[in-house]
Design a protein around this motif. Structure first.
Motif, PDB file in Angstrom:
ATOM      1  N   THR A  37     -20.536 -28.516  -8.670  1.00 29.48           N
ATOM      2  CA  THR A  37     -19.594 -27.409  -8.775  1.00 29.48           C
ATOM      3  C   THR A  37     -20.236 -26.097  -8.341  1.00 29.48           C
ATOM      4  O   THR A  37     -19.571 -25.225  -7.779  1.00 29.48           O
ATOM      5  CB  THR A  37     -19.064 -27.277 -10.216  1.00 29.48           C
ATOM      6  OG1 THR A  37     -20.180 -27.176 -11.118  1.00 29.48           O
ATOM      7  CG2 THR A  37     -18.198 -28.464 -10.578  1.00 29.48           C
ATOM      8  N   TRP A  62     -12.038 -21.534  -9.063  1.00 26.16           N
ATOM      9  CA  TRP A  62     -13.301 -21.246  -9.744  1.00 26.16           C
ATOM     10  C   TRP A  62     -13.084 -21.159 -11.252  1.00 26.16           C
ATOM     11  O   TRP A  62     -13.863 -21.704 -12.027  1.00 26.16           O
ATOM     12  CB  TRP A  62     -13.884 -19.946  -9.188  1.00 26.16           C
ATOM     13  CG  TRP A  62     -15.253 -19.603  -9.691  1.00 26.16           C
ATOM     14  CD1 TRP A  62     -16.444 -20.069  -9.220  1.00 26.16           C
ATOM     15  CD2 TRP A  62     -15.569 -18.702 -10.768  1.00 26.16           C
ATOM     16  NE1 TRP A  62     -17.483 -19.518  -9.938  1.00 26.16           N
ATOM     17  CE2 TRP A  62     -16.971 -18.682 -10.885  1.00 26.16           C
ATOM     18  CE3 TRP A  62     -14.792 -17.918 -11.627  1.00 26.16           C
ATOM     19  CZ2 TRP A  62     -17.627 -17.898 -11.838  1.00 26.16           C
ATOM     20  CZ3 TRP A  62     -15.435 -17.144 -12.580  1.00 26.16           C
ATOM     21  CH2 TRP A  62     -16.832 -17.140 -12.674  1.00 26.16           C
ATOM     22  N   VAL A  93     -14.234 -25.044 -10.910  1.00 25.98           N
ATOM     23  CA  VAL A  93     -15.527 -24.962 -10.238  1.00 25.98           C
ATOM     24  C   VAL A  93     -16.535 -24.078 -10.958  1.00 25.98           C
ATOM     25  O   VAL A  93     -17.740 -24.268 -10.840  1.00 25.98           O
ATOM     26  CB  VAL A  93     -15.327 -24.453  -8.783  1.00 25.98           C
ATOM     27  CG1 VAL A  93     -16.649 -24.267  -8.074  1.00 25.98           C
ATOM     28  CG2 VAL A  93     -14.457 -25.442  -8.007  1.00 25.98           C
TER      29      VAL A  93
END
Length: 219
Positions: free
Chosen positions: A153, A195, A199
């Motif tokens: 990630t 994100w 992530v």
């Protein structure tokens, strides 16, 4: 020799160990809720504003045009303002878990995002707010990705930074078959949502999957 204590700075040491502490597990879910609200408010406001403005053009307009038209202004501007406020709270959660630099950059980007809603296209601070938002989220991706580059990630987050730069560089070079900013603006907003949800170092999806009986919960 006693083991060294994890670093609380935004470096590699201690970056993820602290996220497994009981307080962080409980607070992390609370903070993640703000991340979910931030992204849903901002993107939902944009989507609703597009629906409310039948004249909006993805190829000829900027997203900020939605903030000055009677039918869409409230949805667009308040979506960004609400999203920015929730995003600052999410950033505070990152700071509490020992990620101060990323928390600061994210908080500033969220203030800038709210500023886009507060100051519409007719205001002189609109441009600096928009530029600040896109510039700061690129820095968030770069710093977070570099710190967590040993994780998948983290590498994805790191890749977001040059991709976002490339979006704007190719648009500035005239490679996009559009005259408006709406389409080039969209990737950054979607990457930020990815994100926050998947992530980043404190993803919303991870918090949702965490059960009350999980060892990180402290109960």
């Amino acid at each position: 020799m006693a083991p060294s204590a994890p670093s609380s700075a935004d470096g590699r040491a201690g970056t993820d160990a602290d996220s497994r502490s009981p307080e962080v597990g409980e607070f992390g879910r609370f903070a993640a809720a703000f991340g979910a609200v931030a992204t849903l408010s901002a993107l939902g406001g944009i989507a609703l504003a597009v629906l409310l403005d039948p004249t909006f053009s993805w190829t000829a307009d900027a997203l900020s045009d939605l903030g000055v038209r009677d039918g869409s202004a409230a949805a667009f501007n308040w979506g960004l303002i609400g999203g920015g406020a929730a995003g600052v709270c999410y950033a505070a959660g990152l700071g509490r878990t020992g990620r101060p630099l990323r928390a600061l950059l994210l908080a500033l980007s969220m203030v800038a995002m709210a500023g886009v809603g507060v100051f519409d296209l007719t205001e002189p601070l609109h441009g600096p707010a928009a530029i600040g938002f896109y510039g700061l989220i690129t820095q968030v991706f770069a710093v977070d990705g570099w710190v967590r580059r040993d994780e998948l990630t983290g590498r994805v987050a790191l890749a977001f930074a040059p991709v976002h730069v490339a979006v704007w560089a190719t648009f500035a070079a005239g490679w996009w078959p559009v005259t408006g900013l709406a389409l080039p603006e969209l990737p950054g907003a979607l990457m930020l949502a990815a994100w926050v949800w998947v992530v980043g170092p404190a993803p919303v999806v991870g918090a949702i999957r965490s059960s009350p009986g999980d060892p990180t919960d402290g109960h």
